[in-house]
Write a protein that holds these residues in place. Structure first.
Motif, short mmCIF file in Angstrom:
data_model
loop_
_atom_site.label_atom_id
_atom_site.label_comp_id
_atom_site.label_asym_id
_atom_site.label_seq_id
_atom_site.Cartn_x
_atom_site.Cartn_y
_atom_site.Cartn_z
N VAL A 1 0.84 -1.20 0.00
CA VAL A 1 0.00 0.00 0.00
C VAL A 1 0.87 1.25 0.00
O VAL A 1 0.63 2.20 -0.75
N TRP A 2 1.90 1.22 0.82
CA TRP A 2 2.78 2.40 0.91
C TRP A 2 3.46 2.70 -0.43
O TRP A 2 3.57 3.85 -0.85
N LEU A 3 3.90 1.65 -1.10
CA LEU A 3 4.56 1.88 -2.40
C LEU A 3 3.59 2.48 -3.41
O LEU A 3 3.94 3.38 -4.17
N ARG A 4 2.34 1.98 -3.40
CA ARG A 4 1.34 2.55 -4.30
C ARG A 4 1.06 4.01 -3.92
O ARG A 4 0.81 4.86 -4.78
N TYR A 5 1.10 4.26 -2.63
CA TYR A 5 0.90 5.62 -2.14
C TYR A 5 2.01 6.53 -2.64
O TYR A 5 1.78 7.66 -3.10
N LEU A 6 3.25 6.03 -2.57
CA LEU A 6 4.38 6.84 -3.05
C LEU A 6 4.23 7.15 -4.54
O LEU A 6 4.58 8.24 -5.00
N GLN B 1 -3.81 11.56 4.21
CA GLN B 1 -2.50 11.96 4.75
C GLN B 1 -1.74 12.92 3.85
O GLN B 1 -0.70 13.45 4.26
N GLN B 2 -2.22 13.10 2.64
CA GLN B 2 -1.47 13.90 1.66
C GLN B 2 -0.02 13.42 1.59
O GLN B 2 0.20 12.24 1.42
N HIS B 3 0.96 14.34 1.79
CA HIS B 3 2.35 13.93 1.62
C HIS B 3 3.05 13.60 2.95
O HIS B 3 4.28 13.50 3.01
N GLN B 4 2.24 13.43 4.00
CA GLN B 4 2.80 13.18 5.33
C GLN B 4 3.66 11.92 5.41
O GLN B 4 4.53 11.80 6.25
N LEU B 5 3.39 10.95 4.56
CA LEU B 5 4.09 9.66 4.65
C LEU B 5 5.12 9.49 3.54
O LEU B 5 5.64 8.42 3.30
N ARG B 6 5.38 10.60 2.84
CA ARG B 6 6.28 10.52 1.68
C ARG B 6 7.74 10.50 2.13
O ARG B 6 8.13 11.24 3.04
N GLU B 7 8.50 9.62 1.51
CA GLU B 7 9.95 9.55 1.76
C GLU B 7 10.65 9.48 0.40
O GLU B 7 10.10 8.95 -0.56
N PRO B 8 11.85 10.02 0.33
CA PRO B 8 12.57 10.03 -0.96
C PRO B 8 12.84 8.61 -1.46
O PRO B 8 13.27 7.76 -0.68
N VAL B 9 12.59 8.39 -2.72
CA VAL B 9 12.77 7.06 -3.31
C VAL B 9 14.19 6.56 -3.10
O VAL B 9 14.40 5.38 -2.83
N LEU B 10 15.14 7.45 -3.24
CA LEU B 10 16.54 7.02 -3.10
C LEU B 10 16.79 6.39 -1.74
O LEU B 10 17.48 5.40 -1.61
N SER C 1 -5.92 -4.55 -7.54
CA SER C 1 -6.30 -3.14 -7.72
C SER C 1 -6.79 -2.53 -6.41
O SER C 1 -6.72 -1.32 -6.22
N TYR C 2 -7.27 -3.39 -5.50
CA TYR C 2 -7.75 -2.86 -4.22
C TYR C 2 -6.62 -2.20 -3.44
O TYR C 2 -6.85 -1.30 -2.63
N VAL C 3 -5.37 -2.64 -3.70
CA VAL C 3 -4.22 -2.04 -3.00
C VAL C 3 -4.09 -0.58 -3.42
O VAL C 3 -3.84 0.30 -2.60
N LYS C 4 -4.31 -0.33 -4.70
CA LYS C 4 -4.23 1.06 -5.19
C LYS C 4 -5.35 1.90 -4.62
O LYS C 4 -5.17 3.08 -4.32
N GLN C 5 -6.52 1.28 -4.45
CA GLN C 5 -7.64 2.04 -3.88
C GLN C 5 -7.37 2.43 -2.43
O GLN C 5 -7.68 3.54 -2.01
N ILE C 6 -6.78 1.48 -1.70
CA ILE C 6 -6.44 1.79 -0.31
C ILE C 6 -5.40 2.91 -0.28
O ILE C 6 -5.48 3.84 0.52
N ALA C 7 -4.45 2.83 -1.22
CA ALA C 7 -3.41 3.86 -1.30
C ALA C 7 -4.03 5.23 -1.58
O ALA C 7 -3.60 6.25 -1.04
N GLU C 8 -5.07 5.23 -2.39
CA GLU C 8 -5.75 6.49 -2.68
C GLU C 8 -6.39 7.07 -1.43
O GLU C 8 -6.29 8.27 -1.15
N GLY D 1 3.74 10.86 -6.73
CA GLY D 1 4.50 11.27 -7.91
C GLY D 1 5.85 10.61 -8.01
O GLY D 1 6.62 10.90 -8.92
N GLU D 2 6.13 9.69 -7.08
CA GLU D 2 7.41 8.99 -7.13
C GLU D 2 7.31 7.84 -8.14
O GLU D 2 6.25 7.33 -8.44
N SER D 3 8.45 7.41 -8.61
CA SER D 3 8.49 6.28 -9.53
C SER D 3 9.47 5.26 -8.96
O SER D 3 10.63 5.57 -8.69
N LEU D 4 8.96 4.05 -8.71
CA LEU D 4 9.85 3.04 -8.13
C LEU D 4 9.32 1.65 -8.47
O LEU D 4 8.14 1.48 -8.78
#
Length: 583
Positions: free
Chosen positions: A179-184, A214-223, A201-208, A188-191
């Motif tokens: 879920v977190w990866l789909r969220y990333l 949370q908006q970008h609260q859980l975002r971490e740099p892909v690197l 597809s339900y994983v993407k829905q949960i990510a949505e 706008g991240e690509s990984l």
RNA sequence: GCGCCUGUAGCUCAAUCGGAUAGAGCAACGGCCUUCUAAGCCGUAGGCUGCAGGUUCGAGUCCUGCCAGGCGCGCCA
């Protein structure tokens, strides 16, 4: 009725023992069964054949001796000896029709039994991992478990239903990371997506949902997410090692925010499952969380340790299940310190026993059968009565789309959900279809056929019988007839047609069907019974007019038809299928 | 290789503690609507119960050995 005949036979045996014809009273209950062939009377007993040897008589002579010792009875018309030594009982016509009066008197209670004597049973079923929506394989366990629970309740047991929620463990972490990866990605991240991740597809829905909240609260740099990870399988690495490393990375980067991801994923999926089952008519008293067992698991390990059933090997902690009949010992604590799923399960069964049930029933998919010996072993090692636990297996339904097998893998996301099935074939058809076969039987479930809404579907056949009965009573008013139940009951002796006696006999059998299917845990017997009952009714319907001018006959027939309606409803409600008033 | 489940009519499945002539549905064929809903009824046809032994008054059912299919044999759940 069956019990009355058994009692008569018992009395005859006591008499024979007193006379010295029989050496000892065998003690066991005489076997009385329904005759298949009317020529063999209503009931038959093979008692003489089983006793002949010990009495030193041939079976026919033994039968004669038993029959002569039988006390007189009001319900029995005559007794015959037939074949190799069967004793056949023919009932008075009045004993037959009295079933109708009994049904009308008891109504929706008819068929209920007290054979369970109020014993407390906990039945645990479905318990699918909350890592995705239920699929059609889970549906069979749901339909079977719900029907069995209601059946046991009808047979006089005190039944509670439970869903064990596997909300701990590695699979849930894999879901959370997926879920977190789909969220990333939504950030706008690509990984790259891990080979071992959940792709549905339900994983993407949960990510949505997660992103919206949370908006970008859980975002971490892909690197940073990908830094120094081992290779995934697609790059020649090990998918298990890769996903575990990814889980560790997610925990490290997110810290306490990891739980946000985890809990949102869990709650969304669990709510979906609850909702799905409720719509399917499957209800639970308890949703039991695996996570709540954490302390109890450790306590169990300690207890097993003290009892000397644990040892260390390769950095892990092993349980000596092979001492109790398992084919090998099992790990209870991994070398990373984490307890295994099995450890939770030991604690879970302890917990269930402690809650004070007389009997525990677990319903598992047949692919878990290898797991049975270790659970039994654990219960014994814990000093629990393993005899209280019954593990029933439900074979998977093999899905076909036309002639093509449908592959079912949660991970790949290519599966037909229970919800899709329900929406396409309807709850009634799905429930009926699922339990139509013995649970240990492999089942071919052709989606095309089930979706086709064709008349092949036996549920319509049974429901149609009920709808016709309702229709008869509607017609009654239109034709300005009146139905007087009391008058009908007075004239049940007018019901002498072959179709009528056959229908009455089938109706009278219902309590036996309930008891038998409950005690053998075979709800499919109920579907076969329903088909027989519907057939007896439809045949009668076609052969005779119910709304006749002769008032006594009309009332008697309507009493019979009304009784038939009760039994249809009672039986259908146990398997969770509706009884429509018109179709 | 070992363990569990299964093998019954063309197909999908029943068959009560081991009981009497192994039964249904679908498909096939032939009949039944001026009458309470034809989503129904009646009839015909269809079988070496995977194979071979054994146990006994009697075996689809229990035992042994084969054959075929499914599932399992993780420090997954």
């Amino acid at each position: 009725m069956k019990i009355e005949i058994e009692t008569l036979l018992k009395q005859a045996l006591t008499h024979l023992c007193a006379q010295g014809v029989l050496p000892i009273n065998p003690g066991s209950n005489p076997t009385v069964t329904r005759s298949k062939d009317p020529q063999h009377g209503e009931y038959a007993s093979n008692l003489a054949m089983t006793l002949a040897k010990s009495a030193g008589l041939n079976p026919r002579d033994m039968a004669t001796a038993i029959v002569e010792a039988l006390p007189a009875s009001e319900v029995i018309d005559r007794v015959e000896i037939a074949g190799p030594g069967f004793i056949n009982f023919f009932l008075n016509p009045e004993s037959n029709t009295r079933a109708v009066a009994q049904i009308l008197e008891q109504g929706s209670q008819f068929g209920l039994s007290d054979i369970g004597k109020g014993k407390k049973i906990l039945i645990e079923f479905v318990s699918a991992n909350p890592t995705g929506p239920l699929h059609v394989g889970h549906g069979r366990g749901a339909a079977y478990g719900a029907a069995l629970a209601d059946l046991l309740a009808a047979a006089g047991f005190e039944v509670e239903r439970e869903y064990y929620v596997n909300d701990a463990g590695r699979q849930m972490d894999i879901l959370a990371v997926s879920v977190w990866l789909r969220y990333l990605e939504l950030c706008g991240e690509s990984l790259p997506f891990p080979v071992n991740g959940y792709r549905g597809s339900y994983v993407k829905q949960i990510a949505e949902d997660l992103f919206n909240q949370q908006q970008h609260q859980l975002r971490e740099p892909v690197l940073e997410v990908l830094a120094d990870l081992p290779k995934d399988e697609i790059d020649g690495g090990d998918k298990e090692i890769y996903i575990d490393a990814l889980i560790q990375r997610a925990r490290k980067l997110l810290q306490n925010r990891y739980d946000i991801v985890f809990n949102i994923a869990l709650n969304i999926i669990l709510d979906d499952i609850k909702n799905d089952l409720a719509e399917f008519g499957v209800h639970y008293q308890y949703w039991f969380s695996e996570r709540s067992l954490e302390k109890k698991s450790l306590a169990c390990l300690e207890k097993l340790q003290q009892a000397g059933y644990l040892y260390e090997k390769d950095g892990a902690l092993w349980f000596r299940s092979s001492d109790f009949g398992d084919e090998k010992d099992r790990v209870v604590q991994r070398d990373n310190g984490q307890p295994t799923y099995f450890t939770s399960d030991i604690a879970y069964h302890l917990e269930k026993i402690e809650r004070g049930y007389d009997r525990l029933i677990d319903i598992w998919g047949a692919d878990h059968h290898g797991y049975i010996p270790r659970v039994n072993a654990a219960m014994q090692a814990m000093g629990l009565d393993a005899g209280k636990l019954d593990i029933l297996l439900v074979q998977f339904a093999i899905l076909y789309r036309g002639k093509e097998k449908v592959s079912m893998s949660t991970r790949s996301g290519e599966f037909v959900t229970l919800r899709e099935l329900r929406h396409e074939v309807g709850n009634d058809a799905a429930r009926f279809f699922y339990i139509m076969r013995r649970s240990e039987q492999h089942m071919d479930f052709d989606l095309e056929l089930a979706k086709s809404q064709s008349n092949d579907n036996p549920v319509y056949y049974v429901q149609y019988a009920h709808a016709r009965i309702c229709s008869v009573f509607r017609q009654l008013k239109e034709k300005n007839f009146v139905y007087l139940q009391a008058q009908g009951l007075k004239h049940l002796d007018r019901l002498t047609e072959t179709h009528e006696t056959a229908l009455i006999k089938t109706l009278g059998r219902f309590p036996e069907v309930i008891e038998n299917s409950a005690l053998t845990a075979e709800p499919h017997q109920l579907t076969y019974y329903l088909r027989e009952l519907a057939n007896a009714f439809h045949s009668y319907y076609n052969a005779h007019q119910f709304l006749v001018d002769d008032a006594d006959l009309r009332n008697a027939r309507l009493a019979l038809v009304e009784a038939c309606g009760y039994v249809l409803r009672n039986a259908l409600s146990i398997i969770g299928v509706s009884a429509p008033e018109s179709m």
